[in-house]
Scaffold this motif. Sequence first.
Motif, PDB file in Angstrom:
ATOM      1  N   LEU A 128      -4.047  -2.845  -7.053  1.00  0.00           N
ATOM      2  CA  LEU A 128      -2.668  -2.650  -8.159  1.00  0.00           C
ATOM      3  C   LEU A 128      -1.955  -1.687  -6.664  1.00  0.00           C
ATOM      4  O   LEU A 128      -0.912  -1.393  -7.177  1.00  0.00           O
ATOM      5  N   GLN A 129      -3.329  -0.665  -6.697  1.00  0.00           N
ATOM      6  CA  GLN A 129      -2.513   0.869  -5.632  1.00  0.00           C
ATOM      7  C   GLN A 129      -1.341   0.325  -4.356  1.00  0.00           C
ATOM      8  O   GLN A 129      -0.130   0.813  -4.097  1.00  0.00           O
TER       9      GLN A 129
ATOM     10  N   GLU B 128       1.416  -1.654  -5.492  1.00  0.00           N
ATOM     11  CA  GLU B 128       2.903  -1.286  -6.138  1.00  0.00           C
ATOM     12  C   GLU B 128       3.412  -0.503  -5.369  1.00  0.00           C
ATOM     13  O   GLU B 128       4.269  -0.441  -5.386  1.00  0.00           O
TER      14      GLU B 128
ATOM     15  N   SER C  28       2.689   7.870  -5.048  1.00  0.00           N
ATOM     16  CA  SER C  28       3.595   6.796  -3.637  1.00  0.00           C
ATOM     17  C   SER C  28       5.409   7.787  -3.703  1.00  0.00           C
ATOM     18  O   SER C  28       5.807   8.433  -2.650  1.00  0.00           O
TER      19      SER C  28
ATOM     20  N   ILE D  15       7.771  -1.075  -4.303  1.00  0.00           N
ATOM     21  CA  ILE D  15       8.951   0.391  -4.850  1.00  0.00           C
ATOM     22  C   ILE D  15       9.024   1.037  -3.897  1.00  0.00           C
ATOM     23  O   ILE D  15      10.078   1.590  -3.620  1.00  0.00           O
TER      24      ILE D  15
ATOM     25  N   ILE E 276       1.978   4.803  -9.008  1.00  0.00           N
ATOM     26  CA  ILE E 276       3.451   5.590  -9.043  1.00  0.00           C
ATOM     27  C   ILE E 276       4.027   6.489  -8.544  1.00  0.00           C
ATOM     28  O   ILE E 276       4.027   7.691  -8.128  1.00  0.00           O
TER      29      ILE E 276
ATOM     30  N   VAL F 291      -1.804   2.306 -12.273  1.00  0.00           N
ATOM     31  CA  VAL F 291      -0.342   2.184 -12.310  1.00  0.00           C
ATOM     32  C   VAL F 291       0.384   3.375 -12.324  1.00  0.00           C
ATOM     33  O   VAL F 291       0.815   3.644 -11.420  1.00  0.00           O
TER      34      VAL F 291
END
Length: 259
Positions: free
Chosen positions: A92-93, A96, A152, A100, A149, A145
């Motif tokens: 997921l990292q 994501e 990032s 984005i 986010i 998640v």
Amino acid sequence: MSTEIGAAALLHEGADGLRAHHTGQVLPAIDLRDLLERAGLAVGAPVVPQGAAAGIQFIQAMMLHQAFGAYLSVLIEEKGWSKTSVSGASALQSMEAALIGPLLGWFIDRFGSQWLIKIGIVLFGIGFICLSQIDTLAGLYGAVVVIAIGSSMCGYFPLNCAIIQWFEKKRARAISMVGLGLAVGGIFVPVVAWGMQQFGWRTTALGCGVLAILVGYPIAMIFRRRPEDHGEVVDGHAHQASATESATLQAEQEIGRAS
């Protein structure tokens, strides 16, 4: 070697000044900052922004990038989850960041990276606080998640965008300092592992989240969008252009009076 050459340049300028004093010759005014730079003794470089960026990277490396595997190992053992199901959290990292990434670029172009970094470090800490409270696999994914986010938003890309606004001559050196924080943070991963053994993974995750906000947010406050917005210019040479113009005007006046 560069410092020795610069020192020789200073001596040459001083000798010219002495000859001008004895012969009555008028020389243009000399910018002291320029002489110091030629001597390898540049002053006023904006060290604080690159140090702040290295600090943010240090926090992320110590708490997430190098230490996330330790959390997964403990969760597999304690919860009995399969390695396949838990590995999805790591995937997921990367997913994501790919999703984005374009949005981050648009936001930075429009508003600058300083607010993005501030919001990101807070989300990063909140994600770890959420991680400390999970009991289900869905909860793990949700916490990851939020962490991803936040990571990032205050990660390598926004930090580099914030740094390059302040440097021109030594931009590569400044960016390398950001990477140094990432490398040094990995050395302190055993501290996180020790915390899991002594206090448990929940307390460690909670402590990491609170520490990330309490320490990271004040560091994020250091960033500014552009030096021009604060009366500065790149490389920390404030008012260099006006000083050069003033020196040129003074030299022209001296030459006019001498003639």
